[in-house]
Design an enzyme around this catalytic site. Structure first.
Site, PDB file in Angstrom:
ATOM      1  N   CYS A  11       0.723  -1.113  -0.133  1.00 55.71           N
ATOM      2  CA  CYS A  11      -0.060  -0.021  -0.062  1.00 55.71           C
ATOM      3  C   CYS A  11       0.876   1.096  -0.059  1.00 55.71           C
ATOM      4  O   CYS A  11       1.957   1.360   0.007  1.00 55.71           O
ATOM      5  CB  CYS A  11      -0.750   0.134   1.012  1.00 55.71           C
ATOM      6  N   SER A 312       7.654  -0.988 -16.162  1.00 50.90           N
ATOM      7  CA  SER A 312       8.881  -0.706 -14.946  1.00 50.90           C
ATOM      8  C   SER A 312      10.020  -1.342 -15.677  1.00 50.90           C
ATOM      9  O   SER A 312      11.034  -1.291 -15.259  1.00 50.90           O
ATOM     10  CB  SER A 312       8.623  -1.884 -13.595  1.00 50.90           C
TER      11      SER A 312
END
Length: 481
Positions: A11, A312
């Site tokens: 998170c 990424s």
């Protein structure tokens, strides 16, 4: 649901504290006065910051706001845009706010596990947002249940909330210190009371947390890109083992417990963090360039183009291209409108979703020897489909290069990692994996090369957790099957 062949961070957290309003009177004198309700916009700032941290979690989102006397919270399952609407801003008034985006690791994806978690007692109300994972969660929960506490969730964050509330009568600083000395694992916390905002980072600094200044006060956030999103100014990273308390007097800092060595999660630089963030003094995109360059030095191969797996793998691909002198090409396009909730009922359909999510650009790869760069291989399903996509588009050779070492061990500190039995590199050597994914060659960055590349960006901020590569963790963990 798509079962991404990627790791997911648990998170992102945010905290906002707005101090006072500065105006100029008729004589030109600067006057500072307390905020009135019409000046409150802490909820909007948290909202924008959470948008910037959406990559860290899409399962749920929430914001808690305090106006100094009352605390309100709104949270739900889904992404930030799904959870918040204009009417929520009208009801969430206050100059303090904390927010959270979550990817479920500890605890299932239910509304009960969404954060912030709020605890009300006769001594006051607190709200807690947590990034990380506690390795002694079960023991602490059992201790609290034996003492009469009841739990509404299966999240380790609720343990933190109840531990703070239990010691609150000792004073805020003591309650925080007592709690933090009891919890073990990784944590970056934003905690809000009716009067102040608190940030805390675990003694190893595994999960990131930074401090920024805004036009109206202060911000705490998991990444510096969230500070940029509210037009703030980055001040510094919160140090490992540090607690900061922000109120109208400014920022108070103190350390808890014994000083330990910094062990920032290395995957923040490999994959998790947004490329425009700076974490512990290391620009993420610059680190990815360095990883790609080191990969080119260690594992060269004759080729015509270098392409990166969006998103990424792009930074490492640029670094590989510059170091090798092989031209960089787009090569692969990502469908930005495929989310994690796209329905794919069977495992085979989930694996084949790669064909919908990613596609080759034929003019970039047709008739060419292609080097494809990705940040990691978890199960290998995405890698296999990517090789198929490139060959279908006309690539004559496909050479896979990975800008991190083989992932052989699970993470216990807030990353949704499969068990060792599901990690392809824990079960197979590189040549076996190459055959399984159908590439002409496959090579990983070495562990020493990984460390050297990141260290080259900022030698002063050296110290990383790399347990998923080596099996050596900053603290003792329960062995996972």
């Amino acid at each position: 649901m798509i079962e991404d062949d990627k790791f997911h961070d648990e998170c992102g957290v945010v905290g906002i504290f707005q101090t006072s309003k500065t105006t100029t009177d008729e004589s030109g004198k600067t006057v500072t006065e307390p905020y009135s309700a019409k000046h409150f916009n802490a909820v909007q700032q948290v909202y924008y910051a959470l948008y910037a941290l959406q990559h860290r979690g899409q399962d749920s989102a929430g914001i808690a706001v305090s106006d100094g006397s009352e605390m309100r919270v709104h949270k739900n399952l889904g992404a930030v845009a799904d959870v918040f609407h204009p009417e929520h801003f009208d009801s969430l008034k206050g100059r303090l706010a904390v927010g959270h985006v979550r990817y479920a690791t500890a605890g299932s994806c239910t509304i009960e596990n969404a954060q912030p978690m709020v605890q009300t007692s006769k001594l006051g109300t607190i709200a807690v947002c947590h990034n990380g994972q506690l390795i002694n969660y079960e023991q602490l929960r059992e201790m609290l249940e034996d003492a009469g506490c009841t739990f509404q969730s299966t999240s380790d964050t609720e343990v933190i909330v109840k531990l703070i509330a239990r010691s609150y009568k000792k004073g805020l600083e003591r309650a925080l210190t007592d709690t933090i000395q009891m919890i073990k694992g990784s944590f970056a916390l934003t905690v809000m009371t009716d009067k102040c905002l608190i940030g805390a980072r675990d003694p190893n600094g595994i999960r990131p947390l930074c401090l920024g200044q805004t036009e109206k006060g202060w911000i705490l956030a998991s990444e510096s890109c969230a500070i940029d999103a509210v037009n703030g100014t980055f001040v510094r990273d919160i140090n490992p083992g540090e607690i900061v308390i922000i109120n109208d007097d400014g920022v108070l800092s103190f350390e808890f417990g014994e000083r330990t060595s910094k062990r920032t999660c290395i995957f923040e630089y490999v994959y998790f963090a947004r490329p425009d963030s700076i974490i512990d003094g290391i620009p993420v995109q610059q680190a990815r360039y360095a990883l790609g360059a080191q990969l080119a030095r260690e594992n060269p191969v004759p080729a015509d183009v270098v392409v990166g797996v969006p998103d990424s793998g792009l930074g490492a691909a640029v670094g590989y291209s510059k170091e090798s002198g092989i031209p960089y090409a787009t090569g692969i396009i990502k469908n930005k409108y495929i989310g994690r909730t796209f329905i794919a009922p069977t495992q085979k359909e989930r694996e084949n979703m790669v064909f919908v999510k990613l596609n080759a650009v034929p003019c970039d790869v047709k008739g060419k020897r292609v080097i494809i760069i990705d940040d990691s291989i978890v199960r290998g399903t995405t890698s296999k489909r990517l090789v198929q996509i490139l060959r279908r588009a006309g690539a004559t050779e496909v050479h896979f290069r990975i800008s991190s070492p083989p992932v052989k061990y699970p993470c216990y500190f807030g990353i949704n990692t499969p068990t060792r039995g599901e990690l392809i590199s824990a079960q197979h050597e590189a040549e076996e994996i190459r055959k399984m994914i159908g590439a002409d060659s496959l090579a990983f960055l070495s562990p020493d090369g990984l460390m050297e590349a990141v260290k080259s960006v900022n030698p002063e901020n050296y110290g990383f957790c790399k347990g998923c590569f080596t099996g050596e963790y900053p603290m003792a963990c329960v062995e996972n099957a």
